[in-house]
Scaffold this motif. Structure first.
Motif, PDB file in Angstrom:
ATOM      1  N   GLY A 164      16.243  42.418  33.489  1.00 34.29           N
ATOM      2  CA  GLY A 164      17.376  41.347  34.138  1.00 34.29           C
ATOM      3  C   GLY A 164      16.418  41.044  35.795  1.00 34.29           C
ATOM      4  O   GLY A 164      17.544  39.842  36.211  1.00 34.29           O
ATOM      5  N   ALA A 165      15.591  41.455  35.791  1.00 34.56           N
ATOM      6  CA  ALA A 165      14.842  40.291  37.121  1.00 34.56           C
ATOM      7  C   ALA A 165      14.318  39.120  36.582  1.00 34.56           C
ATOM      8  O   ALA A 165      14.894  38.444  36.120  1.00 34.56           O
ATOM      9  CB  ALA A 165      13.425  41.540  36.953  1.00 34.56           C
ATOM     10  N   ARG A 166      14.151  38.451  38.281  1.00 33.84           N
ATOM     11  CA  ARG A 166      13.978  37.332  38.162  1.00 33.84           C
ATOM     12  C   ARG A 166      13.166  36.821  37.870  1.00 33.84           C
ATOM     13  O   ARG A 166      11.502  37.612  37.992  1.00 33.84           O
ATOM     14  CB  ARG A 166      14.076  36.346  39.544  1.00 33.84           C
ATOM     15  CG  ARG A 166      15.630  36.086  40.173  1.00 33.84           C
ATOM     16  CD  ARG A 166      16.146  36.453  41.548  1.00 33.84           C
ATOM     17  NE  ARG A 166      17.178  36.762  42.363  1.00 33.84           N
ATOM     18  CZ  ARG A 166      17.316  37.443  43.032  1.00 33.84           C
ATOM     19  NH1 ARG A 166      17.329  38.585  42.785  1.00 33.84           N
ATOM     20  NH2 ARG A 166      18.824  38.334  42.963  1.00 33.84           N
ATOM     21  N   SER A 167      12.661  35.406  37.149  1.00 33.29           N
ATOM     22  CA  SER A 167      10.859  34.854  37.107  1.00 33.29           C
ATOM     23  C   SER A 167      10.376  35.433  38.153  1.00 33.29           C
ATOM     24  O   SER A 167       9.315  35.575  37.920  1.00 33.29           O
ATOM     25  CB  SER A 167      11.306  33.999  36.664  1.00 33.29           C
ATOM     26  OG  SER A 167      11.334  33.139  37.346  1.00 33.29           O
ATOM     27  N   ALA A 168       9.915  34.928  39.372  1.00 30.97           N
ATOM     28  CA  ALA A 168       9.846  35.503  40.085  1.00 30.97           C
ATOM     29  C   ALA A 168       9.630  36.946  40.628  1.00 30.97           C
ATOM     30  O   ALA A 168       8.414  37.639  40.885  1.00 30.97           O
ATOM     31  CB  ALA A 168       9.787  34.871  41.876  1.00 30.97           C
ATOM     32  N   GLU A 169      10.185  37.377  40.921  1.00 31.47           N
ATOM     33  CA  GLU A 169      10.254  39.527  40.332  1.00 31.47           C
ATOM     34  C   GLU A 169       9.371  39.603  39.508  1.00 31.47           C
ATOM     35  O   GLU A 169       8.245  40.368  40.210  1.00 31.47           O
ATOM     36  CB  GLU A 169      11.524  39.861  40.599  1.00 31.47           C
ATOM     37  CG  GLU A 169      12.454  39.134  41.609  1.00 31.47           C
ATOM     38  CD  GLU A 169      13.812  39.830  41.603  1.00 31.47           C
ATOM     39  OE1 GLU A 169      14.768  40.180  42.271  1.00 31.47           O
ATOM     40  OE2 GLU A 169      14.193  40.385  40.293  1.00 31.47           O
ATOM     41  N   MET A 170       9.488  39.186  38.492  1.00 32.34           N
ATOM     42  CA  MET A 170       8.268  39.362  37.203  1.00 32.34           C
ATOM     43  C   MET A 170       6.710  39.093  37.689  1.00 32.34           C
ATOM     44  O   MET A 170       6.361  39.743  37.322  1.00 32.34           O
ATOM     45  CB  MET A 170       8.693  39.387  35.640  1.00 32.34           C
ATOM     46  CG  MET A 170      10.249  39.559  35.533  1.00 32.34           C
ATOM     47  SD  MET A 170      10.813  39.396  33.498  1.00 32.34           S
ATOM     48  CE  MET A 170      11.103  37.195  34.004  1.00 32.34           C
ATOM     49  N   ALA A 171       6.936  37.518  37.670  1.00 29.48           N
ATOM     50  CA  ALA A 171       5.267  37.555  38.004  1.00 29.48           C
ATOM     51  C   ALA A 171       4.622  38.149  39.069  1.00 29.48           C
ATOM     52  O   ALA A 171       3.235  38.444  39.032  1.00 29.48           O
ATOM     53  CB  ALA A 171       5.865  35.950  38.321  1.00 29.48           C
ATOM     54  N   GLU A 172       5.314  38.203  40.167  1.00 25.86           N
ATOM     55  CA  GLU A 172       4.829  39.360  40.669  1.00 25.86           C
ATOM     56  C   GLU A 172       4.848  40.500  41.062  1.00 25.86           C
ATOM     57  O   GLU A 172       3.838  41.667  42.012  1.00 25.86           O
ATOM     58  CB  GLU A 172       5.623  38.643  42.404  1.00 25.86           C
ATOM     59  CG  GLU A 172       5.312  37.482  43.012  1.00 25.86           C
ATOM     60  CD  GLU A 172       4.275  37.599  43.171  1.00 25.86           C
ATOM     61  OE1 GLU A 172       3.297  37.747  42.879  1.00 25.86           O
ATOM     62  OE2 GLU A 172       4.062  35.716  43.369  1.00 25.86           O
ATOM     63  N   MET A 173       5.106  41.245  40.348  1.00 34.07           N
ATOM     64  CA  MET A 173       4.620  42.782  39.575  1.00 34.07           C
ATOM     65  C   MET A 173       3.483  42.964  39.167  1.00 34.07           C
ATOM     66  O   MET A 173       2.387  42.626  38.749  1.00 34.07           O
ATOM     67  CB  MET A 173       5.864  43.153  38.870  1.00 34.07           C
ATOM     68  CG  MET A 173       5.624  44.683  38.281  1.00 34.07           C
ATOM     69  SD  MET A 173       7.114  45.480  37.109  1.00 34.07           S
ATOM     70  CE  MET A 173       8.868  45.139  38.033  1.00 34.07           C
ATOM     71  N   ARG A 174       2.943  44.168  40.055  1.00 36.84           N
ATOM     72  CA  ARG A 174       1.325  44.501  39.664  1.00 36.84           C
ATOM     73  C   ARG A 174       1.773  45.873  39.272  1.00 36.84           C
ATOM     74  O   ARG A 174       2.179  46.780  39.024  1.00 36.84           O
ATOM     75  CB  ARG A 174       0.553  44.668  40.935  1.00 36.84           C
ATOM     76  CG  ARG A 174       0.990  42.668  41.559  1.00 36.84           C
ATOM     77  CD  ARG A 174      -0.717  43.316  42.771  1.00 36.84           C
ATOM     78  NE  ARG A 174      -0.746  42.098  43.450  1.00 36.84           N
ATOM     79  CZ  ARG A 174      -1.458  41.279  43.375  1.00 36.84           C
ATOM     80  NH1 ARG A 174      -2.092  41.500  43.003  1.00 36.84           N
ATOM     81  NH2 ARG A 174      -1.079  39.868  44.663  1.00 36.84           N
ATOM     82  N   LEU A 175       0.482  45.859  38.513  1.00 32.71           N
ATOM     83  CA  LEU A 175       0.305  47.274  38.085  1.00 32.71           C
ATOM     84  C   LEU A 175       0.710  48.577  38.861  1.00 32.71           C
ATOM     85  O   LEU A 175       1.179  49.832  38.474  1.00 32.71           O
ATOM     86  CB  LEU A 175      -0.721  48.001  37.687  1.00 32.71           C
ATOM     87  CG  LEU A 175      -1.565  47.136  36.215  1.00 32.71           C
ATOM     88  CD1 LEU A 175      -2.714  47.415  35.580  1.00 32.71           C
ATOM     89  CD2 LEU A 175      -0.458  46.944  34.872  1.00 32.71           C
ATOM     90  N   ARG A 176       0.672  48.569  40.185  1.00 28.60           N
ATOM     91  CA  ARG A 176       0.597  49.550  41.302  1.00 28.60           C
ATOM     92  C   ARG A 176       2.030  49.763  41.538  1.00 28.60           C
ATOM     93  O   ARG A 176       2.214  50.532  42.094  1.00 28.60           O
ATOM     94  CB  ARG A 176      -0.144  49.056  42.780  1.00 28.60           C
ATOM     95  CG  ARG A 176       0.409  47.922  43.322  1.00 28.60           C
ATOM     96  CD  ARG A 176      -0.629  47.720  44.816  1.00 28.60           C
ATOM     97  NE  ARG A 176      -0.347  46.507  45.243  1.00 28.60           N
ATOM     98  CZ  ARG A 176      -0.046  45.603  45.775  1.00 28.60           C
ATOM     99  NH1 ARG A 176       1.667  46.630  45.687  1.00 28.60           N
ATOM    100  NH2 ARG A 176       0.705  44.742  45.968  1.00 28.60           N
ATOM    101  N   ASP A 177       2.712  48.885  40.557  1.00 27.48           N
ATOM    102  CA  ASP A 177       4.295  48.571  40.665  1.00 27.48           C
ATOM    103  C   ASP A 177       5.362  49.918  39.693  1.00 27.48           C
ATOM    104  O   ASP A 177       6.301  49.671  39.533  1.00 27.48           O
ATOM    105  CB  ASP A 177       5.307  47.440  41.065  1.00 27.48           C
ATOM    106  CG  ASP A 177       4.228  46.665  42.450  1.00 27.48           C
ATOM    107  OD1 ASP A 177       4.492  47.555  43.342  1.00 27.48           O
ATOM    108  OD2 ASP A 177       4.340  45.217  41.698  1.00 27.48           O
ATOM    109  N   ILE A 178       4.103  49.881  38.797  1.00 30.21           N
ATOM    110  CA  ILE A 178       4.948  50.810  37.828  1.00 30.21           C
ATOM    111  C   ILE A 178       4.712  52.278  37.562  1.00 30.21           C
ATOM    112  O   ILE A 178       3.855  52.504  38.146  1.00 30.21           O
ATOM    113  CB  ILE A 178       3.756  50.502  36.500  1.00 30.21           C
ATOM    114  CG1 ILE A 178       3.919  48.490  36.400  1.00 30.21           C
ATOM    115  CG2 ILE A 178       4.420  51.251  35.239  1.00 30.21           C
ATOM    116  CD1 ILE A 178       4.892  48.383  35.430  1.00 30.21           C
ATOM    117  N   HIS A 179       6.127  53.056  37.599  1.00 30.58           N
ATOM    118  CA  HIS A 179       6.118  54.368  37.689  1.00 30.58           C
ATOM    119  C   HIS A 179       6.600  54.887  36.468  1.00 30.58           C
ATOM    120  O   HIS A 179       6.985  53.858  35.821  1.00 30.58           O
ATOM    121  CB  HIS A 179       6.694  54.671  38.705  1.00 30.58           C
ATOM    122  CG  HIS A 179       6.577  54.128  40.117  1.00 30.58           C
ATOM    123  ND1 HIS A 179       5.641  54.671  40.760  1.00 30.58           N
ATOM    124  CD2 HIS A 179       6.326  52.930  41.248  1.00 30.58           C
ATOM    125  CE1 HIS A 179       5.102  53.960  42.111  1.00 30.58           C
ATOM    126  NE2 HIS A 179       6.046  52.962  41.846  1.00 30.58           N
TER     127      HIS A 179
END
Length: 333
Positions: A164-179
């Protein structure tokens, strides 16, 4: 004569007589100021209406170089800004005709190489009353989207369907944000939007793939491809524009938009009777009472994980999702 046909004729004649492309960078604000100055001889009401429409475009895109205004960006502006306003069909077409006229003017002065708004008016369908509102996606549309998507658009659909994330939120996510259990959304338009989002079980093969690369490339974007556009250098604008172009090629209904997948997630959870404040926290909606911090207050992450795990679009969509995830993980884009 169709206004779009007039645009075509004007564009051809202006292009032939246009000045050479200027070496200096012309921004959208520069072009609007010059265009309005050239319009000074028109009726005051016409100039005011023209100014209002162009400033709305400036507000949405930011003061970007004119050379960055592309067809995908124009498509995104139509889908994400104009259509959601619920304008009458005639009014919406008038908005696009105005923008196309501005683009033709800029084309003749070497500020643009093509008219990115040309032809968009023909994509507007419906009765003369009101435009179709953006809406959630049906199961058939989700399946069609997954089966027709290629490249980074597959990742975009998967993330939107199950977070349910916004387009800008998905576009800015980086691998370091993945847990291993969740994703950390650090870049959002609101304080409430900065949050932790649990992973849906369907996405876990993707999560494992991301985690295997995070040590070597922590700043790599989860969704590669989108460029930074606008005064705020947002990758989200580029992602939305690319989505709009892909949607048309995939034959999906014109009223569908990327934000509609967020609406789909919210509606799905509400219909399952999850508490409204829990759904709001999951998707980053600001509550009137308070804004929770990312970590300590509000709904526990474990509880949000239950919400996310309950997202189920039916057996056929589930199988299409599994197949898409398998193909992305093995690099079959």
């Amino acid at each position: 004569i169709d206004p779009e046909d007039i645009d075509d004729i004007q564009a051809k004649s202006i292009r032939n007589a246009g000045d050479a492309i200027r070496d200096d960078v012309v921004t959208l604000q520069d072009a609007i100021d010059a265009y309005l100055a050239d319009s000074a001889a028109l009726r005051a009401s016409t100039v005011e209406k023209r100014k209002r429409r162009l400033l709305a475009l400036l507000d949405a895109l930011g003061d970007i170089p004119m050379s960055e205004i592309s067809h995908p960006l124009a498509n995104g502006y139509l889908d994400e800004h104009l259509k959601p306003r619920g304008l009458a069909i005639r009014t919406l077409r008038a908005e696009l005709t105005e923008l196309s006229g501005f683009a033709n003017w800029a084309l003749g002065r070497g500020m643009l190489k093509t008219n990115p708004f040309r032809g968009l008016g023909r994509s507007i369908r419906g009765r003369a009353g009101q435009t179709r509102q953006r809406r959630g996606w049906s199961a058939d549309e989700l399946i069609n989207g997954l089966r027709n998507a290629k490249g980074h658009m597959r990742l975009t659909l998967l993330l939107a369907m199950y977070t349910g994330a916004r387009s800008a939120e998905m576009a800015e996510m980086r691998l370091r944000d993945i847990h291993s259990t969740h994703g950390h959304i650090r870049d959002s338009k609101t304080e409430a939007g900065i949050r932790l989002v649990p992973w849906h079980p369907m996405l876990m093969p993707l999560v494992d793939s991301w985690l295997s690369r995070v040590a070597d490339s922590p700043d790599e974007y989860v969704i590669p491809g989108p460029k930074r556009l606008g005064a705020d250098k947002s990758r989200g604008k580029s992602l939305s524009g690319r989505f709009s172009s892909w949607k048309r090629r995939a034959g999906l209904p014109s009223e569908l938009c990327l934000h509609g997948l967020r609406h789909t997630v919210i509606t799905h959870l509400v219909e399952k009777s999850w508490p409204t404040h829990e759904v709001q926290q999951l998707v980053g909606h600001k509550r009137k009472e308070l804004v929770h911090s990312t970590y300590s207050r509000g709904v526990p992450l474990e509880r949000l994980a239950e919400l996310v795990a309950s997202i189920d679009y039916g057996n056929v969509v589930t199988e299409a999702t599994r197949e898409t995830v398998r193909e992305v993980v093995r690099g079959d884009w």
